[in-house]
Design an enzyme around this catalytic site. Structure first.
Site, PDB file in Angstrom:
ATOM      1  N   ASP A   1       2.436   1.949   3.314  1.00  0.00           N
ATOM      2  CA  ASP A   1       3.401   0.974   3.860  1.00  0.00           C
ATOM      3  C   ASP A   1       4.822   1.406   3.540  1.00  0.00           C
ATOM      4  O   ASP A   1       5.736   1.190   4.329  1.00  0.00           O
ATOM      5  CB  ASP A   1       3.236  -0.419   3.240  1.00  0.00           C
TER       6      ASP A   1
ATOM      7  N   HIS B   1       0.883  -1.167   0.000  1.00  0.00           N
ATOM      8  CA  HIS B   1       0.000   0.000   0.000  1.00  0.00           C
ATOM      9  C   HIS B   1       0.919   1.215   0.000  1.00  0.00           C
ATOM     10  O   HIS B   1       2.010   1.165   0.593  1.00  0.00           O
ATOM     11  CB  HIS B   1      -0.843   0.103   1.269  1.00  0.00           C
TER      12      HIS B   1
HETATM   13  C1  XUL Z   1      -7.394  -6.751   4.316  1.00  0.00           C
HETATM   14  C2  XUL Z   1      -6.595  -7.152   3.151  1.00  0.00           C
HETATM   15  C3  XUL Z   1      -5.754  -6.090   2.549  1.00  0.00           C
HETATM   16  C4  XUL Z   1      -5.632  -6.169   1.062  1.00  0.00           C
HETATM   17  C5  XUL Z   1      -4.906  -5.023   0.430  1.00  0.00           C
HETATM   18  O1  XUL Z   1      -8.157  -7.758   4.859  1.00  0.00           O
HETATM   19  O2  XUL Z   1      -6.617  -8.293   2.756  1.00  0.00           O
HETATM   20  O3  XUL Z   1      -4.512  -6.142   3.148  1.00  0.00           O
HETATM   21  O4  XUL Z   1      -5.003  -7.349   0.671  1.00  0.00           O
HETATM   22  O5  XUL Z   1      -5.453  -3.802   0.766  1.00  0.00           O
END
Ligand code: XUL
Ligand code: CO
Length: 444
Positions: free
Chosen positions: A112, A109
Site C-alpha cells: 500500500d 500493507h
Molecule cells: C481482507 C482484510 C485485510 C486485512 C489485512 O478481508 O480484512 O485487509 O485486514 O490484510
C-alpha cells in the site's frame, strides 16, 4: 496523542480543516456529533477507548473497481506515472487526511505504501525509502502506526497461497516480504504486526494436503515471531480470522479455530486476534460472539471495525453504522478492560458511487460517532441497569453448595446422579432474553 494537521507539497483536501466535535445538535456533516476525544467515559478519554486507525489500502489506494467495472474514485495523489513519486504523494495525502480527521493511528500493507520493484532487493529499497519519509511524517503529526502487514495475496505468484503454497519457492518470497514488513513496522514503532490469511486456504481438497499446509503455516509464523523478537519487536503478533474469500476454505476461519491453531503450534504467548465484524458475519457469527470468544481466552488483540451488507455473502467492508453492533462490541470490551495496545482500524471503504473526496471524511466521522455512541450507551447499561445482575443471577446455583463443589471438581458423575435423584425435577427458570433486549433499547 493529539495529532497536528500536516500538509505536504500540495493540499489534497482543501477547504476541509481539522474536524471538530460540535455535539449531537450540529448539522455540520464534517463535525463529530458524539466522538469527543477527550471526554472521559468509564474512567478514560474516548480516544483511549478506541485508538482509531485509518486503513491505508481502502482510503488511499481503493479506486472502487469491481468485477463489473473500473475504479470510480478520483485519487488525485495516485496520478504520477513514476510509481515512487506517486507513493510519496499518497503519503502526503494520507497524513493530511489522518491528521485532519484527528485519528491517532494508521495501518498498512507493505504494497500500500511502496510499490513492488522488479526484484526483492528493489522492493525492499522502495519500502525503506517510504518508511524513512513516513517516520518523519509521524514525528511531525503525532500519528502512530497501529500495525503493519505484508500483502501476500495480490501478486499472481500467491495464487495457491504464500506460506501454505505447495511450492516452497513461493513460500520463500512470502518470507522475504514478511521480513521487510516486520522491519518497516519496527522502524516505525508499530504497536502490532498482523497476519491476515490472504490466500492461505484451499479451493479443492482433491489437490490439497491440508495437514502439511497447516504445519507450514505454523512453522512460518513461528519463524516470523522469532525474527520479530530478535530485532526487538515488543508488540503483539495478530491473526485476523476470515472463513472464505479469496480462498473457498480459509485456514484461519474464525476466532475459535485460530485459538486451537495457536495452541497446537505453541504461539499463544506472542499472538492475539485481530477481529473484523464483516469476517465474523461471513463465519456465521456475530461480531460480539467473536470478540467474546477472544476475550474469554485473554487473546483480544485489536479490531477491524466495519460491517457487511446483511443480504449477501461476501466481504463488502462497509463503514460501521449499525449502532447495535457498536453497543454489543463495547459491552464485551468494557468488562474486558479495553483494547489495550490494540485499536479500531477502519477496514472499510466508501461505496463506489461516493466519489467526492469529502465522502472519505464523512464515512469515517459516521463510524467514529457510531462507536462513540456505542460506548456512551454501553457504559450506562453496565453502570446503571440490571444487565449484569440479570446475567449473573442465572448462574447463582453454582455460587455455593453443590454447584460450587462441582465447579471445584469435587463431584463425580455418580454423586451428580444421586443429587439429581434427591433434588427431583428442576423448576423452569426463564432466560429473560426479551427483558434484556428491552433494557438495552431503553438506553438508546
Ligand atoms: C481482507 C482484510 C485485510 C486485512 C489485512 O478481508 O480484512 O485487509 O485486514 O490484510
Ligand atoms: Co481486515
Amino acid at each position: 496523542m493529539a495529532t497536528n494537521v500536516t500538509i505536504g507539497a500540495k493540499e489534497y483536501f482543501p477547504g476541509i480543516s481539522k474536524i471538530q466535535y460540535e455535539g449531537p445538535q450540529s448539522k455540520n456533516p464534517l463535525a463529530f456529533k458524539y466522538y469527543d476525544e477527550n471526554k472521559v467515559v468509564a474512567g478514560k478519554p474516548m480516544k483511549d477507548h478506541f485508538r482509531f486507525a485509518i486503513a491505508y489500502w481502502h482510503t488511499f489506494c481503493g479506486a472502487g473497481s469491481d468485477p463489473f467495472g473500473a475504479g470510480t474514485m478520483p485519487l488525485p495523489w495516485s496520478k504520477n506515472s513514476d510509481a515512487m513519486q506517486a507513493a510519496k504523494d499518497k503519503l502526503d495525502a494520507a497524513f493530511e487526511f489522518i491528521s485532519k480527521l484527528g485519528a491517532p493511528f494508521y495501518c498498512f500493507h507493505d504494497r500500500d505504501i511502496a510499490p513492488e520493484g522488479n526484484s526483492i532487493e528493489e522492493s525492499e529499497a522502495n519500502l525503506k525509502e517510504i518508511v524513512a519519509l513516513a517516520k518523519k511524517k509521524q514525528a511531525e503529526s503525532g500519528i502512530k502506526l497501529l500495525w503493519g502487514t505484508a500483502n501476500l495475496f495480490s501478486h499472481p505468484r500467491y495464487m495457491n497461497g504464500a506460506s501454505t503454497n505447495p511450492d516452497f519457492h513461493v513460500l520463500t518470497h512470502g518470507a522475504a516480504q514478511v521480513k521487510a514488513a516486520i522491519d518497516a513496522t519496527v522502524e516505525l514503532g508499530g504497536e502490532n504486526y498482523v497476519f491476515w490469511g490472504g490466500r492461505e486456504g484451499y479451493t479443492s481438497l482433491l489437490n490439497t494436503n491440508m495437514k502439511r499446509e497447516l504445519e507450514h503455516l505454523g512453522m512460518f509464523l513461528t519463524k516470523s515471531r522469532d525474527y520479530g523478537r530478535k530485532i526487538g519487536f515488543k508488540g503483539s503478533f495478530l491473526i485476523e480470522p476470515k472463513p472464505m474469500e479469496p480462498s473457498t476454505h480459509q485456514y484461519d476461519s474464525d476466532v475459535a479455530t485460530v485459538i486451537g491453531f495457536l495452541r497446537k503450534f505453541d504461539l499463544l504467548n506472542d499472538f492475539k486476534l485481530n477481529i473484523e465484524n464483516n469476517h465474523a458475519t461471513l463465519a456465521q457469527h456475530s461480531f460480539a460472539h467473536e470478540l467474546q470468544v477472544a476475550a474469554d481466552a485473554g487473546l483480544l488483540g485489536s479490531l477491524d471495525v466495519n460491517q457487511g451488507y446483511p443480504h449477501n455473502g461476501w466481504d463488502t467492508d462497509e463503514f460501521l453504522k449499525n449502532l447495535y453492533d457498536a453497543i454489543e462490541m463495547m459491552l464485551v470490551l468494557l468488562p474486558y478492560g479495553g483494547i489495550g495496545k490494540g485499536g479500531m482500524n477502519f477496514d472499510a471503504k466508501v461505496r463506489r458511487n461516493s466519489t467526492d473526496l469529502e465522502d472519505l471524511f464523512i464515512a469515517h466521522i459516521g463510524s467514529m460517532d457510531t462507536i462513540a455512541r456505542g460506548l456512551l450507551i454501553a457504559d450506562r447499561i453496565l453502570s446503571e441497569s440490571d444487565y449484569i445482575k440479570l446475567r449473573t443471577a442465572r448462574y447463582a446455583s453454582y455460587d455455593s453448595g453443590n454447584g460450587a463443589a462441582f465447579e471445584r471438581g469435587e463431584l463425580g458423575l455418580e454423586a451428580l446422579r444421586d443429587l439429581a435423584v434427591n433434588m427431583g425435577e428442576p423448576k423452569q427458570i426463564s432466560g429473560k432474553q426479551e427483558l434484556i433486549e428491552n433494557l438495552i433499547n431503553q438506553y438508546i
